[in-house]
Scaffold this motif. Sequence first.
Motif, PDB file in Angstrom:
ATOM      1  N   UNK A 105       0.807  -1.211   0.000  1.00 44.22           N
ATOM      2  CA  UNK A 105       0.000   0.000   0.000  1.00 44.22           C
ATOM      3  C   UNK A 105       0.847   1.270   0.000  1.00 44.22           C
ATOM      4  N   UNK A 106       2.116   1.128  -0.298  1.00 42.54           N
ATOM      5  CA  UNK A 106       3.028   2.268  -0.277  1.00 42.54           C
ATOM      6  C   UNK A 106       3.580   2.550  -1.669  1.00 42.54           C
ATOM      7  N   UNK A 107       4.065   3.739  -1.852  1.00 41.75           N
ATOM      8  CA  UNK A 107       4.700   4.140  -3.108  1.00 41.75           C
ATOM      9  C   UNK A 107       6.212   3.992  -3.056  1.00 41.75           C
ATOM     10  N   UNK A 108       6.768   4.195  -1.857  1.00 39.98           N
ATOM     11  CA  UNK A 108       8.217   4.240  -1.687  1.00 39.98           C
ATOM     12  C   UNK A 108       8.602   3.455  -0.447  1.00 39.98           C
ATOM     13  N   UNK A 109       9.701   2.705  -0.533  1.00 37.54           N
ATOM     14  CA  UNK A 109      10.342   2.089   0.633  1.00 37.54           C
ATOM     15  C   UNK A 109      11.752   2.654   0.736  1.00 37.54           C
ATOM     16  N   UNK A 110      12.134   3.051   1.947  1.00 36.62           N
ATOM     17  CA  UNK A 110      13.499   3.531   2.209  1.00 36.62           C
ATOM     18  C   UNK A 110      14.111   2.640   3.274  1.00 36.62           C
ATOM     19  N   UNK A 111      15.342   2.179   3.059  1.00 36.47           N
ATOM     20  CA  UNK A 111      16.020   1.352   4.070  1.00 36.47           C
ATOM     21  C   UNK A 111      17.510   1.627   4.041  1.00 36.47           C
ATOM     22  N   UNK A 112      18.158   1.435   5.201  1.00 36.61           N
ATOM     23  CA  UNK A 112      19.612   1.597   5.247  1.00 36.61           C
ATOM     24  C   UNK A 112      20.279   0.449   6.003  1.00 36.61           C
ATOM     25  N   UNK A 113      19.791  -0.761   5.759  1.00 43.51           N
ATOM     26  CA  UNK A 113      20.429  -1.953   6.315  1.00 43.51           C
ATOM     27  C   UNK A 113      21.688  -2.298   5.514  1.00 43.51           C
ATOM     28  N   UNK A 114      22.518  -3.155   6.070  1.00 41.41           N
ATOM     29  CA  UNK A 114      23.694  -3.618   5.349  1.00 41.41           C
ATOM     30  C   UNK A 114      23.266  -4.357   4.085  1.00 41.41           C
ATOM     31  N   UNK A 115      24.169  -4.402   3.116  1.00 39.36           N
ATOM     32  CA  UNK A 115      23.884  -5.054   1.845  1.00 39.36           C
ATOM     33  C   UNK A 115      23.414  -6.491   2.076  1.00 39.36           C
ATOM     34  N   UNK A 116      22.301  -6.847   1.468  1.00 37.18           N
ATOM     35  CA  UNK A 116      21.691  -8.184   1.499  1.00 37.18           C
ATOM     36  C   UNK A 116      21.065  -8.558   2.844  1.00 37.18           C
ATOM     37  N   UNK A 117      21.098  -7.668   3.847  1.00 33.97           N
ATOM     38  CA  UNK A 117      20.550  -8.034   5.153  1.00 33.97           C
ATOM     39  C   UNK A 117      19.043  -8.254   5.097  1.00 33.97           C
ATOM     40  N   UNK A 118      18.333  -7.466   4.309  1.00 34.30           N
ATOM     41  CA  UNK A 118      16.883  -7.617   4.227  1.00 34.30           C
ATOM     42  C   UNK A 118      16.461  -8.752   3.297  1.00 34.30           C
ATOM     43  N   UNK A 119      17.392  -9.244   2.498  1.00 31.80           N
ATOM     44  CA  UNK A 119      17.070 -10.344   1.585  1.00 31.80           C
ATOM     45  C   UNK A 119      16.661 -11.590   2.342  1.00 31.80           C
ATOM     46  N   UNK A 120      17.312 -11.848   3.494  1.00 36.68           N
ATOM     47  CA  UNK A 120      16.985 -13.055   4.263  1.00 36.68           C
ATOM     48  C   UNK A 120      15.611 -12.975   4.896  1.00 36.68           C
ATOM     49  N   UNK A 121      15.050 -11.763   4.977  1.00 38.90           N
ATOM     50  CA  UNK A 121      13.703 -11.583   5.516  1.00 38.90           C
ATOM     51  C   UNK A 121      12.648 -11.473   4.422  1.00 38.90           C
ATOM     52  N   UNK A 122      13.079 -11.541   3.168  1.00 40.56           N
ATOM     53  CA  UNK A 122      12.139 -11.364   2.070  1.00 40.56           C
ATOM     54  C   UNK A 122      11.630  -9.947   1.965  1.00 40.56           C
ATOM     55  N   UNK A 123      12.474  -8.978   2.370  1.00 40.57           N
ATOM     56  CA  UNK A 123      12.065  -7.580   2.355  1.00 40.57           C
ATOM     57  C   UNK A 123      12.981  -6.734   1.471  1.00 40.57           C
ATOM     58  N   UNK A 124      13.774  -7.390   0.624  1.00 44.90           N
ATOM     59  CA  UNK A 124      14.615  -6.680  -0.326  1.00 44.90           C
ATOM     60  C   UNK A 124      13.769  -6.217  -1.514  1.00 44.90           C
ATOM     61  N   UNK A 125      14.379  -5.481  -2.414  1.00 41.30           N
ATOM     62  CA  UNK A 125      13.622  -4.947  -3.548  1.00 41.30           C
ATOM     63  C   UNK A 125      13.019  -6.047  -4.405  1.00 41.30           C
TER      64      UNK A 125
END
Length: 416
Positions: A105-125
């Motif tokens: 329901x959003x237009x934009x996501x902003x994050x500043x986690x380490x590279x690939x850190x959100x990938x393991x949570x299924x929250x990467x781009x």
Amino acid sequence: MQNSTPPPSQKSALGHIRVLDLSRVLAGPWCSQNLADLGAEVIKIERPSGGDDTRQWGPPYLRDADGNNTSEAAYYLCANRGKRAITVDISTPQGQEIIRELAKQSDVVIENYKVDQLKKYGLDYASLKQVKTDLIYCSITGFGQTGPYAHRAGYDFIIQGMGGLMSLTGERDELAGGGPQKAGVAITDLMTGMYATVAILAALSHRDRCGEGQYIDMALLDVQVAMLANMGSNYLTSGNAPKRWGNAHPNIVPYQSFTTSDSHIIVAAGNDAQYQKFVQIGGMPELADDDRFISNPLRVKHRDLLVPILADMVRRKSKQEWIDSLESAGVPCGPINNLEEVFQDPQVIARQLQRELPHPTAGSVPLVANPIRMSATPIEYQNPPPLLSEHTTTCLRDLLHFDDEKIAKLKRDGII
């Protein structure tokens, strides 16, 4: 699911935009605060235990009506106004699902986690693009998503050193106190937040024209190298690395700070006529006719002789005496103000650069205004930096339609 962003506000440039902000500390929050100031609905996601690190980066802390410290550090307050705050444990499957539903329901996501850190949570781009095909996703890291340093943690101070800014900032090595210095504020973080804001606005314009979202890769080091500006160009053109000049100028004399009898001023005499007026006001007209100092090239050549003479001359009067006399003579000058003097300056007051917003525990919170001035869609200062988890219940209820029982269970389980 359709985007449930509220209808655009007629008084808000970005009233039709919703931003899901997974960032913390400064560069990311500075970007999302810019977007909030411009009218976007920004939902700040924090961990349930403690939230954004900067909430505890004090003293100083905001104080309540009784003079007691609240839980909000001044550092946190500077970069988080206008946002709604939710706490979610994204390390859990339930928390990840909440983020996915909000991203939908959003237009934009902003994050500043380490590279690939959100990938393991299924929250990467790549993952969130599956649930929101036209999503704009901005990652902010120290060194970017590629290159040999990509997995390093990046901190403003370190980047100022690595990116060349500290080689240009500070007094000359041969003088007392000489050596590299960082800027007094985290300027690389702030500029990265500004560049990220520009990139997001450009991506939104592209999406509105073409229906296509995209990924934005922002790196502090990239920004620091880019903002070397003329100094970077000087090096690339000449092959010679510029050196530090402190508060002096390599090509103009006098163009620097001076100590007065009670404070400090800056004198920027950009031509011979201004120099002549400066020394006449200082009671040393003979310096205007001295063959060694009669032109700027000669003053640059003999700066080590001239500047100490000028420094002694300036010490004879107060800061205000110099400002008044130099301004009336048309010699460019200005005071070096401390922050008390800044916020008492008539121009700062006239431009309303200090704002007060109501605050739920302190009564009110003082903040620095956004410098953007727009005639049709002016900045609106409505909501203070949110308390930790202040909007968790309302956002989950209003946006995701969670009932009270489900919200209560998520709280008991430590998910929110």
